[in-house]
Scaffold this active site. Sequence first.
Site, PDB file in Angstrom:
ATOM      1  N   ARG A 171     102.637  41.564 -10.005  1.00  0.00           N
ATOM      2  CA  ARG A 171     103.924  42.261 -10.148  1.00  0.00           C
ATOM      3  C   ARG A 171     104.675  41.684 -11.353  1.00  0.00           C
ATOM      4  O   ARG A 171     105.895  41.679 -11.397  1.00  0.00           O
ATOM      5  CB  ARG A 171     104.783  42.096  -8.879  1.00  0.00           C
ATOM      6  CG  ARG A 171     104.101  42.509  -7.597  1.00  0.00           C
ATOM      7  CD  ARG A 171     103.718  43.988  -7.553  1.00  0.00           C
ATOM      8  NE  ARG A 171     102.977  44.302  -6.353  1.00  0.00           N
ATOM      9  CZ  ARG A 171     101.642  44.247  -6.263  1.00  0.00           C
ATOM     10  NH1 ARG A 171     100.902  43.895  -7.305  1.00  0.00           N
ATOM     11  NH2 ARG A 171     101.046  44.524  -5.117  1.00  0.00           N
ATOM     12  N   ARG A 190     108.496  37.211 -12.637  1.00  0.00           N
ATOM     13  CA  ARG A 190     107.733  36.786 -11.460  1.00  0.00           C
ATOM     14  C   ARG A 190     106.537  36.003 -11.955  1.00  0.00           C
ATOM     15  O   ARG A 190     105.503  36.575 -12.306  1.00  0.00           O
ATOM     16  CB  ARG A 190     107.241  38.002 -10.699  1.00  0.00           C
ATOM     17  CG  ARG A 190     108.199  38.446  -9.652  1.00  0.00           C
ATOM     18  CD  ARG A 190     107.403  38.919  -8.448  1.00  0.00           C
ATOM     19  NE  ARG A 190     108.183  39.859  -7.687  1.00  0.00           N
ATOM     20  CZ  ARG A 190     107.718  40.474  -6.614  1.00  0.00           C
ATOM     21  NH1 ARG A 190     106.505  40.276  -6.196  1.00  0.00           N
ATOM     22  NH2 ARG A 190     108.477  41.299  -5.957  1.00  0.00           N
ATOM     23  N   ASP A 233     100.257  40.415  -1.657  1.00  0.00           N
ATOM     24  CA  ASP A 233     100.073  41.465  -2.662  1.00  0.00           C
ATOM     25  C   ASP A 233      98.722  41.306  -3.338  1.00  0.00           C
ATOM     26  O   ASP A 233      97.953  42.259  -3.464  1.00  0.00           O
ATOM     27  CB  ASP A 233     101.179  41.391  -3.731  1.00  0.00           C
ATOM     28  CG  ASP A 233     102.531  41.844  -3.194  1.00  0.00           C
ATOM     29  OD1 ASP A 233     102.590  42.309  -2.046  1.00  0.00           O
ATOM     30  OD2 ASP A 233     103.525  41.717  -3.924  1.00  0.00           O
ATOM     31  N   TRP A 238     104.535  42.266   6.426  1.00  0.00           N
ATOM     32  CA  TRP A 238     104.326  43.076   5.211  1.00  0.00           C
ATOM     33  C   TRP A 238     105.647  43.624   4.691  1.00  0.00           C
ATOM     34  O   TRP A 238     105.874  43.717   3.485  1.00  0.00           O
ATOM     35  CB  TRP A 238     103.367  44.238   5.534  1.00  0.00           C
ATOM     36  CG  TRP A 238     103.325  45.237   4.427  1.00  0.00           C
ATOM     37  CD1 TRP A 238     102.518  45.189   3.318  1.00  0.00           C
ATOM     38  CD2 TRP A 238     104.147  46.397   4.273  1.00  0.00           C
ATOM     39  NE1 TRP A 238     102.791  46.255   2.495  1.00  0.00           N
ATOM     40  CE2 TRP A 238     103.791  47.019   3.056  1.00  0.00           C
ATOM     41  CE3 TRP A 238     105.155  46.985   5.040  1.00  0.00           C
ATOM     42  CZ2 TRP A 238     104.393  48.182   2.599  1.00  0.00           C
ATOM     43  CZ3 TRP A 238     105.771  48.144   4.578  1.00  0.00           C
ATOM     44  CH2 TRP A 238     105.383  48.736   3.370  1.00  0.00           C
ATOM     45  N   ASP A 263     109.070  43.328   3.609  1.00  0.00           N
ATOM     46  CA  ASP A 263     109.968  42.265   3.143  1.00  0.00           C
ATOM     47  C   ASP A 263     111.353  42.365   3.764  1.00  0.00           C
ATOM     48  O   ASP A 263     112.123  41.409   3.713  1.00  0.00           O
ATOM     49  CB  ASP A 263     110.143  42.374   1.617  1.00  0.00           C
ATOM     50  CG  ASP A 263     108.917  41.902   0.862  1.00  0.00           C
ATOM     51  OD1 ASP A 263     108.149  41.110   1.419  1.00  0.00           O
ATOM     52  OD2 ASP A 263     108.745  42.342  -0.287  1.00  0.00           O
ATOM     53  N   LYS A 289     113.311  52.967  -0.669  1.00  0.00           N
ATOM     54  CA  LYS A 289     112.525  51.758  -0.398  1.00  0.00           C
ATOM     55  C   LYS A 289     112.249  51.604   1.107  1.00  0.00           C
ATOM     56  O   LYS A 289     111.873  52.533   1.778  1.00  0.00           O
ATOM     57  CB  LYS A 289     113.226  50.537  -0.997  1.00  0.00           C
ATOM     58  CG  LYS A 289     113.081  50.538  -2.520  1.00  0.00           C
ATOM     59  CD  LYS A 289     113.569  49.307  -3.203  1.00  0.00           C
ATOM     60  CE  LYS A 289     112.890  48.061  -2.837  1.00  0.00           C
ATOM     61  NZ  LYS A 289     112.059  47.470  -3.882  1.00  0.00           N
ATOM     62  N   GLY A 319     101.097  47.805  -4.560  1.00  0.00           N
ATOM     63  CA  GLY A 319     100.009  47.746  -3.600  1.00  0.00           C
ATOM     64  C   GLY A 319      99.463  49.130  -3.271  1.00  0.00           C
ATOM     65  O   GLY A 319      98.383  49.264  -2.689  1.00  0.00           O
TER      66      GLY A 319
HETATM   67  C1  GLC Z   1     106.856  45.212  -2.113  1.00  0.00           C
HETATM   68  C2  GLC Z   1     106.307  43.805  -2.098  1.00  0.00           C
HETATM   69  C3  GLC Z   1     105.286  43.643  -0.994  1.00  0.00           C
HETATM   70  C4  GLC Z   1     105.812  44.144   0.327  1.00  0.00           C
HETATM   71  C5  GLC Z   1     106.346  45.554   0.208  1.00  0.00           C
HETATM   72  C6  GLC Z   1     107.004  46.049   1.470  1.00  0.00           C
HETATM   73  O1  GLC Z   1     105.876  46.105  -2.518  1.00  0.00           O
HETATM   74  O2  GLC Z   1     105.716  43.468  -3.338  1.00  0.00           O
HETATM   75  O3  GLC Z   1     104.917  42.296  -0.863  1.00  0.00           O
HETATM   76  O4  GLC Z   1     104.778  44.093   1.263  1.00  0.00           O
HETATM   77  O5  GLC Z   1     107.298  45.592  -0.842  1.00  0.00           O
HETATM   78  O6  GLC Z   1     108.194  45.386   1.756  1.00  0.00           O
END
Ligand code: GLC
Length: 806
Positions: free
Chosen positions: A346, A356, A363, A493, A495, A638, A712
């Site tokens: 990333r 980063r 990831d 997973w 965040d 998001k 991802g």
């Molecule tokens: C972002 C982060 C990943 C996480 C995802 C869901 O893509 O890079 O680590 O799993 O968000 O929150």
Amino acid sequence: MQFGYFDNENREYVITNPKTPAPWANYLGSPEYGALISNNAGGYSFAKSGANGRILRYVFNNFDQPGRYIYIRDNDSKDYWSASWQPVGKSLDTYKSECHHGISYTKIMADYSDIHTEALYYVPLNKTYEVWNLKVTNNGSEKRNLTLTGYAEFTNNSNYEQDQVNLQYSLFISRTSFVENRIRQTVHGNLDVLGAGETVDDKRPTDRIFGLAGADVSSYCGDKEVFIGRCNGYGNPDGVVNGDLGNALSYNENSCGALSTVVELMPGETKNIAFILGLKENDEAEAIMNSYTDPADVCEKELAELKTYWGEKFSHFQVQTPSKEFDSMINTWHAYNCFMTFIWSRAASFIYCGLRNGYGYRDTVQDIQGIIHLAPEMAADKIRFMLSAQVANGGGLPLVKFTHNAGHEDTPDDASYVKETGHPAYRADDALWLFPTIYKYVTETGNLAFMDEVIPYANKDEGTVYDHLKRAIDFSMKHLGRHGMPAGLYADWNDCLRLGKDGESSFVALQFYYAMTILRKFAEYKNDSEYISYLDKSQKDLWNVIQNLCWNEDRFIRGFTEKGEVIGKRTDPEANMWLNPQSWAVISGFASKAQAEAAMENVYTQLNTAFGAVLMDPPYHAHAFDGALAVIYNQGVKENAGIFSQSQGWLILAEALLGHGNRAFEYYMENSPAAQNDKAEVRKLEPYCYGQFTEGKASPHFGRSHVHWLTGTASTVMVGSVEGILGMRPDFYGLRIAPSIPAEWDGFTVEKDFRGKHLHIEVKNPGHAESGFKCMEINGQTIFNNYVKDEWLMSNGDNIITLYMS
Ligand code: GLC
């Protein structure tokens, strides 16, 4: 609305209208020298690290400036334009532009005032500098007198942050000089008396160059303010307007590299020149410049090398289906997206500004999955690296530094690690991603010996790969929450889901369940019967807990907070239905047939939209629990009910595993970049790469996508497509071919390399089934199965395999 098209034969995306809804980017280079370029030549470059090796400046949030600009000026009429539509931005009535984004190169063509230009940008294979090769042709009937000018805006300091924010320092360390055919920028030039290895406050002089090959420099400028002029911009820089750069150099303030050459072109005549940019000492710079005295030949050869390199990688898996969108993505662009995410993690894009400085554990372990079918040995190296970042207690280091030193690292148990990385604790899921990734690598290659390779742990000790996996199980077993599922620790997973140290996530519990299934296969292979008994008992206990506590009438809940609150119940006013636990209940093999069908049907009716399924619904607003961080985001965005693209991959895979080919493909198309090529004004992002998320139905900008390239999504949707839809499902001893495709398809073909052998696979579907099979022919032999045993394959020549689905 459409801004371009896929040219599959040349593996290019061709942008015919430069007014794209966002800068549409491409990646050039390698981890040694990285570069991003947009269709209007915006972008930046760096040596090794986007944070500490920044060479070209790019201003984020500034609509794609500056960039690798080449200006053309007609010295008779004094009219001028740029080789990319921006920055001069001539009227599109008279200026024609085509940007060909290729695999690791970008060629921008322009036609204006009878002058045709082709600016080819690339980083030569295994080299650590970049080339801007310009071909300029006079298509008119008059002789033309032109000035060609290249402009590179250097950072004042290789550290991105220092360059952007610490101006009381960075404006006083840079100077430029002109040497023969190039601008040489020296940062910390006053330290030139230091001996080898000596530093002052960790600093030494650094040289960058911007040179011109294939023509003589007519004037130069090393000072940004002089080149542009106080009140001008990139679209009308003084140096170009005047047709002379004034030979000014910089001492303090902002440096740049600007070089002009004057060319006379007879009708039909073409000139070929090259600008070279890099972080190079003077001697090396001179040698590089000398190797481009005939740019036309050298650049053509270097471009061919790049095409061969990438063509070879892609050749290991190519597909032909009735869907041209699917093929363009899987064969070229999605594959390239997977490689770029694999390489850059990333770190650097137009959204990630390079700071980063490390790999996120989960990831990266997931990213590896996207390239296993194309470059298994590259994958193996990264797996080794990530195993060496597993702590001896079995957990993963949440952030693995680019300078990772296996065996000697601090861990989240040490205050020093927390201080340095900002990661306060282990995450429940990190090491659990190793299981599917390692299983995919071992089964793709048949390299079972990999399990016995000895690899160090991050902080101390070493163990075989098998041992590493056992310790990952131990880690979860030692961190169970009050119900006996893995404890939430610091997020799973998602965040934005802080269930608390002792909270429990159903997603992680399902991952854990799946991890045990995978490890059991390895244990069986190794005749490790004691461990098999242990796994069986542990998995049964876990099954009971999940079954008793996580199934809520027609869905799986999302988990429990530390305080015991249930997250994701059917009756919750917000976030009562979550996508990932439903798809993972299927992927992990946990859900019963009835549960799987009910949960997935619910996903379709409650979460699905025209652009994919939202991550959960309804969005958090007034009823967020304490750890529901998603509420900080606008609704539909998001983790707060956005269409999180990575989760679409798991959804596709889950539907495919259930044999629901129609639905798997429906989900595939909803979020496929290529399938939205004619809705580009809605999607906004490049139609040839994935983004992190698409705005969901709760947003007024439903369908708009964000955070291009490094996501991802690349690996997860690749797995959903190759393993799921196309049904390429290897195990230890061979390959199962179990397609789950739209019933309307007549079939498809795959060219696949597998364990050193080539497979030509043809799937025929005359009866229009969405999954299943009737029989298969392997090199002329008919079997009533869909499993290709490794030992049946010939190592020389193509293996012809025909699967009849119906
Ligand atoms: C972002 C982060 C990943 C996480 C995802 C869901 O893509 O890079 O680590 O799993 O968000 O929150």
